[in-house]
Design an enzyme around this catalytic site. Sequence first.
Site, PDB file in Angstrom:
ATOM      1  CB  SER A 223      -2.795   3.071   0.022  1.00  0.00           C
ATOM      2  OG  SER A 223      -1.905   2.574  -0.936  1.00  0.00           O
TER       3      SER A 223
ATOM      4  CG  ASN B 166      -1.944  -1.119   1.112  1.00  0.00           C
ATOM      5  OD1 ASN B 166      -2.907  -1.011   0.356  1.00  0.00           O
ATOM      6  ND2 ASN B 166      -1.700  -2.215   1.823  1.00  0.00           N
ATOM      7  CD  GLU B 167       4.635   1.459  -2.674  1.00  0.00           C
ATOM      8  OE1 GLU B 167       4.965   2.163  -1.706  1.00  0.00           O
ATOM      9  OE2 GLU B 167       5.386   0.589  -3.147  1.00  0.00           O
ATOM     10  N   PRO B 168       2.182   5.215  -0.830  1.00  0.00           N
ATOM     11  CG  PRO B 168       3.954   6.681  -0.456  1.00  0.00           C
ATOM     12  CD  PRO B 168       3.645   5.291  -0.916  1.00  0.00           C
TER      13      PRO B 168
END
Length: 640
Positions: free
Chosen positions: A165, A161-163
């Site tokens: 998300s 869950n990257e920035p």
Amino acid sequence: MDSLSSEAEQYERIGTAVFQSSDDAVRLVAGSIARLIGERRAEGRTAVLGLATGSTPVKLYRELVRLHNDEGLSFANVVTFNLDEYYGLSPHHPESYRYFMQVQVFNHLDIPPENIHVPDGLVPRSEVFGYCQEYERKIVAAGGIDIQILGIGRSGHIGFNEPGSAVDSRTRMVALDRLTRRDAARDFRGEENVPAYAITMGVGTILEAKELVLLAWGESKAAILREAIEGPQIDTVPASFLQRHPNCRCYIDEAAARELTRFRSRWKVGPVDWTPLLIRKAIVSLASDLNKPVLRLRDEDYAENGLATLILETGSAYSLNIRVFNELQHTITGWPGGKPNADDSNRPVPAVPAQKRVLVFGPEPLDAELGMAGTLHRLRRHQHEVTFVYLTSGNLGMPDNEARMAISLLNELSADRPADSQGKSRLAQLTDELEKKAPFDEDSPALRQFKGVIRKAEARASCHVLGLDPSQVLFLDLPFYEKGRYRQFKSTDEDVTAIRQLCQRIQPHQIYLTGSGAEPGSVSGISFRLVVLALKECGLETWMKACQVWLYASGERPWSPHEIDMAVPLSPAELALKLDCLYHHRSQRSQTPFLGTQSGESWQQAENNNRSTAQHYDRLGLAEYEAIESFRRHKESEAV
Ligand code: F6R
């Protein structure tokens, strides 16, 4: 365990336990997993574990395997769900998370295969949405996740869950962040080989687990952990959403905890015992925050910035300023091997013996050069007897194309010579392997050896720039590295013995090493621990009692002046020479993304670090140098 009271943790929005060593932390976490499994078994139920991959959980998995092998812990009633998988990788791909889990965990435990769930990286694109929904349904059908293990990426991701998300995001396909891809570049031997997409459980999915356990080791995680634990809940740092969970705990080591307020500015969270080191830290940070030279700090500056007690307990700003200014001044020396015939009472290194035996350890080629090439050059120029030891060949980090280039060179050289059939057929075999393999496939022993030879040649060339001749450059080829691969290193007594014997032979007056804050499973972290263990074994020998052990900063953020015990200034010409030395490690371009940085080659970052340390000294009102290399004394109490 936590040595500080809860008052100290007042800024932390997630309960955080800080451990001197990651070993203690994983024992505790493995213990609670074992308890859960046991309780569920007694009730005739399953325990559902959410699992992560990456470097962070490796030690935890080893401890679980140990509990299974040595203490008979059965995993027959365990169901597992992995967080994520690279999209496009088959389960047999050496860098797929499924493969990682098989090798590290599943092959060693008795989890029924039908209970194991890892997202499938090969689901056709049109079926991904349905597949992800089904993954979620399976978690619910299993009764939900009891304990979810998490690591944290430097981008702030949990799972993938990257920035950006959302807090309620579900299992889905995502694009990987640039920083995440850079961090994976070493595993895939080049950022261009890292998949661009992945399938991951969502933040919302993760938050539904009954208990969350976030693990983190090493100082490369310190900055992002501070944001996740103390910062606002925000989607640019998805791990900050863990603050919402009623049963989430972080288990981190001291290096990873260094940016938390209770460690970074302990005086802000309650009464402190003002040791000289803490005073130095407080004043350097006060001067840096106010952008004022140390000698111009006033009583009001102290009082208005939470340091009134320091003035009350230790006197006036005037005396404190002078004291710290002098301490900082005394760290600066152009004589890292000691200045002969000089008064050394305020110098970091003793004047005698005038000619010292100096042993410099580099975990992989390039590490020591990044940290201390300028100092190495000086030590050599000041006639010290320098031995530069590369603990490993670095062959794992070499892209195939560098090997192709070397083969082409050798072919050309031998073209007009009478056929050396053995040599030629070896080259032919390597060429054949390179033609068939993908860049991230594991190399055969012959190719690994060949790549090691290339890195050694680069290392010798870079040492030549520093004035070291080949007899001063040693390659220890430690077995833990030569027999292992990233994340699967297992060191033994054999490694320690090789280092100890070398130390005993050289009997150095000075030793330089790095890696004290590195992730413990990294080559740097393992090398640090091995050298410290070897030195412990030498502890009672006469030479060891007089030996100074210095840590150099490599692959890290620039150190703050309060942490530095020896600052070696570099002239513009020396900095240029250092860069020349670094460029000779040409096969490492883009292979060693610098810890703590978002982009840029490692040598650019080393240059920036050395310059920024010099600028920091300048802003504190000391001296204006072009660049500074930083060192601190190794304390025996430091964790290994
Ligand atoms: C992997 C995962 C990731 C990693 C994170 C840290 O399954 O969930 O979030 O935990 O990228 O990776 P390492 O541990 O390699 O630093």
